[in-house]
Motif scaffolding. Structure first.
Motif, PDB file in Angstrom:
ATOM      1  N   ASP A  78       0.842  -1.191   0.000  1.00 57.27           N
ATOM      2  CA  ASP A  78       0.000   0.000   0.000  1.00 57.27           C
ATOM      3  C   ASP A  78       0.880   1.244   0.000  1.00 57.27           C
ATOM      4  N   ALA A  79       0.505   2.243  -0.805  1.00 56.96           N
ATOM      5  CA  ALA A  79       1.313   3.452  -0.949  1.00 56.96           C
ATOM      6  C   ALA A  79       1.497   4.171   0.382  1.00 56.96           C
ATOM      7  N   ASP A  80       0.436   4.281   1.170  1.00 55.71           N
ATOM      8  CA  ASP A  80       0.541   4.978   2.456  1.00 55.71           C
ATOM      9  C   ASP A  80       1.472   4.234   3.406  1.00 55.71           C
ATOM     10  N   ALA A  81       1.388   2.903   3.405  1.00 55.07           N
ATOM     11  CA  ALA A  81       2.257   2.119   4.270  1.00 55.07           C
ATOM     12  C   ALA A  81       3.716   2.251   3.839  1.00 55.07           C
ATOM     13  N   ILE A  82       3.952   2.248   2.544  1.00 57.02           N
ATOM     14  CA  ILE A  82       5.322   2.418   2.040  1.00 57.02           C
ATOM     15  C   ILE A  82       5.869   3.769   2.483  1.00 57.02           C
ATOM     16  N   ARG A  83       5.084   4.825   2.269  1.00 53.73           N
ATOM     17  CA  ARG A  83       5.551   6.170   2.589  1.00 53.73           C
ATOM     18  C   ARG A  83       5.774   6.344   4.093  1.00 53.73           C
ATOM     19  N   ALA A  84       4.982   5.664   4.910  1.00 53.88           N
ATOM     20  CA  ALA A  84       5.103   5.807   6.365  1.00 53.88           C
ATOM     21  C   ALA A  84       6.461   5.330   6.878  1.00 53.88           C
ATOM     22  N   GLY A  85       7.101   4.449   6.143  1.00 48.72           N
ATOM     23  CA  GLY A  85       8.379   3.916   6.589  1.00 48.72           C
ATOM     24  C   GLY A  85       9.581   4.582   5.973  1.00 48.72           C
ATOM     25  N   LEU A  86       9.378   5.624   5.178  1.00 52.92           N
ATOM     26  CA  LEU A  86      10.495   6.326   4.560  1.00 52.92           C
ATOM     27  C   LEU A  86      11.096   7.339   5.533  1.00 52.92           C
ATOM     28  N   ALA A  87      12.352   7.643   5.317  1.00 55.43           N
ATOM     29  CA  ALA A  87      13.052   8.566   6.209  1.00 55.43           C
ATOM     30  C   ALA A  87      12.477   9.975   6.089  1.00 55.43           C
ATOM     31  N   PRO A  88      12.439  10.726   7.178  1.00 55.03           N
ATOM     32  CA  PRO A  88      11.975  12.115   7.116  1.00 55.03           C
ATOM     33  C   PRO A  88      12.809  12.910   6.105  1.00 55.03           C
ATOM     34  N   GLY A  89      12.140  13.675   5.264  1.00 48.81           N
ATOM     35  CA  GLY A  89      12.864  14.474   4.283  1.00 48.81           C
ATOM     36  C   GLY A  89      13.219  13.751   3.011  1.00 48.81           C
ATOM     37  N   ALA A  90      12.876  12.478   2.907  1.00 48.60           N
ATOM     38  CA  ALA A  90      13.187  11.734   1.691  1.00 48.60           C
ATOM     39  C   ALA A  90      12.429  12.330   0.507  1.00 48.60           C
ATOM     40  N   THR A  91      13.116  12.508  -0.599  1.00 48.41           N
ATOM     41  CA  THR A  91      12.486  13.067  -1.797  1.00 48.41           C
ATOM     42  C   THR A  91      12.253  12.013  -2.862  1.00 48.41           C
ATOM     43  N   LEU A  92      12.679  10.818  -2.608  1.00 48.82           N
ATOM     44  CA  LEU A  92      12.532   9.727  -3.566  1.00 48.82           C
ATOM     45  C   LEU A  92      11.804   8.575  -2.893  1.00 48.82           C
ATOM     46  N   PRO A  93      10.622   8.222  -3.387  1.00 48.42           N
ATOM     47  CA  PRO A  93       9.888   8.823  -4.497  1.00 48.42           C
ATOM     48  C   PRO A  93       8.965   9.943  -4.013  1.00 48.42           C
ATOM     49  N   ALA A  94       8.519  10.789  -4.957  1.00 44.21           N
ATOM     50  CA  ALA A  94       7.541  11.824  -4.628  1.00 44.21           C
ATOM     51  C   ALA A  94       6.121  11.295  -4.770  1.00 44.21           C
ATOM     52  N   THR A  95       5.933  10.347  -5.699  1.00 43.52           N
ATOM     53  CA  THR A  95       4.613   9.771  -5.960  1.00 43.52           C
ATOM     54  C   THR A  95       4.733   8.252  -5.949  1.00 43.52           C
ATOM     55  N   ILE A  96       3.748   7.580  -5.348  1.00 42.38           N
ATOM     56  CA  ILE A  96       3.734   6.117  -5.287  1.00 42.38           C
ATOM     57  C   ILE A  96       2.386   5.606  -5.764  1.00 42.38           C
ATOM     58  N   HIS A  97       2.417   4.659  -6.690  1.00 46.05           N
ATOM     59  CA  HIS A  97       1.203   3.979  -7.131  1.00 46.05           C
ATOM     60  C   HIS A  97       1.400   2.482  -6.931  1.00 46.05           C
ATOM     61  N   CYS A  98       0.471   1.834  -6.251  1.00 50.70           N
ATOM     62  CA  CYS A  98       0.518   0.387  -6.047  1.00 50.70           C
ATOM     63  C   CYS A  98      -0.633  -0.257  -6.807  1.00 50.70           C
ATOM     64  N   CYS A  99      -0.322  -1.312  -7.544  1.00 49.99           N
ATOM     65  CA  CYS A  99      -1.304  -1.979  -8.395  1.00 49.99           C
ATOM     66  C   CYS A  99      -1.330  -3.467  -8.081  1.00 49.99           C
ATOM     67  N   GLU A 100      -2.500  -4.061  -8.231  1.00 51.61           N
ATOM     68  CA  GLU A 100      -2.620  -5.496  -8.000  1.00 51.61           C
ATOM     69  C   GLU A 100      -2.068  -6.276  -9.181  1.00 51.61           C
ATOM     70  N   GLN A 101      -2.467  -5.907 -10.386  1.00 52.22           N
ATOM     71  CA  GLN A 101      -1.977  -6.597 -11.575  1.00 52.22           C
ATOM     72  C   GLN A 101      -1.815  -5.574 -12.702  1.00 52.22           C
ATOM     73  N   VAL A 102      -0.674  -5.634 -13.373  1.00 53.41           N
ATOM     74  CA  VAL A 102      -0.413  -4.737 -14.495  1.00 53.41           C
ATOM     75  C   VAL A 102       0.252  -5.543 -15.609  1.00 53.41           C
ATOM     76  N   GLY A 103       0.278  -4.948 -16.795  1.00 54.66           N
ATOM     77  CA  GLY A 103       1.067  -5.562 -17.849  1.00 54.66           C
ATOM     78  C   GLY A 103       2.529  -5.419 -17.526  1.00 54.66           C
ATOM     79  N   SER A 104       2.986  -4.171 -17.387  1.00 53.51           N
ATOM     80  CA  SER A 104       4.381  -3.885 -17.071  1.00 53.51           C
ATOM     81  C   SER A 104       4.469  -2.591 -16.279  1.00 53.51           C
ATOM     82  N   THR A 105       5.196  -2.624 -15.167  1.00 47.66           N
ATOM     83  CA  THR A 105       5.406  -1.388 -14.401  1.00 47.66           C
ATOM     84  C   THR A 105       6.230  -0.389 -15.202  1.00 47.66           C
ATOM     85  N   MET A 106       7.079  -0.860 -16.092  1.00 41.15           N
ATOM     86  CA  MET A 106       7.878   0.038 -16.930  1.00 41.15           C
ATOM     87  C   MET A 106       6.968   0.878 -17.814  1.00 41.15           C
TER      88      MET A 106
END
Length: 268
Positions: free
Chosen positions: A3-31
């Protein structure tokens, strides 16, 4: 599911990477999704991270398919506008992705990790070195300058490919001896190292990253067989260039510069 919120909650304060997070159940290609995101998001929303539980059209290097059961791997792509130093040295992004992942595996698991040139991440198992992750880099150019780039990564966490479907031994972190790997924690730790090395590149310093990447290449000093588009090369891998090419000394004494190819097995 990650989950994007869960991922972001564990990032270091001030981290700029990534700015946006999208989590998907199934995709063709994340690229592919990352490429669309780079083209449509404002600069303030980059870097963008696309994470998937399952890819139906995932690909690795040389166009090979990357398939993993849902939830068994970390599958993601990171889309960025490259720092200035990277526009002339695109391979620095491969160095970043590889070094960050090696550091994360060794910090979060009891496993020893290394690199098989050019971008396969291996872990040591009782049977020898085996691949547990692959890295893919794509980019777009504008007037000879790298305008955007996507780092793709697939990490086998709890399941490995069928041995008959791979060219080289493959494994997963839990199979290799890292019990109870938490994918969320692993991803958060990896993003922390990504952020660290990205800041180094933003500051114009690629030398430290280059040395870290080169020092972890298990291929150097090994007898190798490399299959390229024009034939097979046998010899000793003696060095790498800053552009990422492998230098191989053949039995005749001639040194071949190999830009890409499949490297034969590395002994344990």
């Amino acid at each position: 599911m990650l989950d994007a919120d869960a991922i972001r909650a564990g990032l270091a304060p001030g981290a700029t990477l990534p700015a946006t997070i999208h989590c998907c159940e199934q995709v063709g290609s994340t690229m592919d999704l990352a490429r669309t995101a780079i083209a449509t998001l404002p600069p303030s929303a980059l870097p963008v991270l696309i994470v998937a539980e399952e890819q139906t059209a995932g690909r690795g290097r040389l166009g090979r398919r990357w398939v993993a059961p849902p939830g068994s791997a970390l599958l993601f792509s990171l889309g960025i506008r490259p720092p200035a130093v990277v526009t002339t040295t695109p391979t620095a992004l491969i160095w970043l992705a590889a070094v960050a992942l090696l550091e994360t595996i060794e910090a979060e698991t009891p496993l020893r990790a290394g690199l098989k040139w050019p971008n396969d991440v291996l872990v040591q198992t009782p049977a020898g070195w085996a691949k547990t992750a692959g890295i893919l880099l794509e980019g777009g150019w504008d007037n000879g300058t790298l305008a955007w780039a996507i780092i793709g990564c697939g990490i086998n966490v709890s399941a490995a490919p069928d041995p008959q479907a791979t060219l080289y031994p493959a494994t997963a972190l839990t199979i290799a001896g890292a019990p109870d790997v938490d994918r969320l924690r692993l991803l958060q730790a990896l993003l922390h190292r990504y952020d660290f090395w990205f800041r180094q590149l933003q500051a114009g310093d690629s030398d430290r990253l280059w040395e870290a990447w080169r020092s972890r290449l298990l291929t150097l000093g090994q007898m190798v067989t490399i299959t390229t588009g024009s034939g097979t090369i046998h010899g000793t891998a003696v060095n790498v260039t800053r552009s990422g090419a492998l230098l191989v000394r053949e039995p005749s004494g001639a040194v071949s510069v190999v830009e890409s190819g499949d490297v034969g097995l590395i002994g344990s």
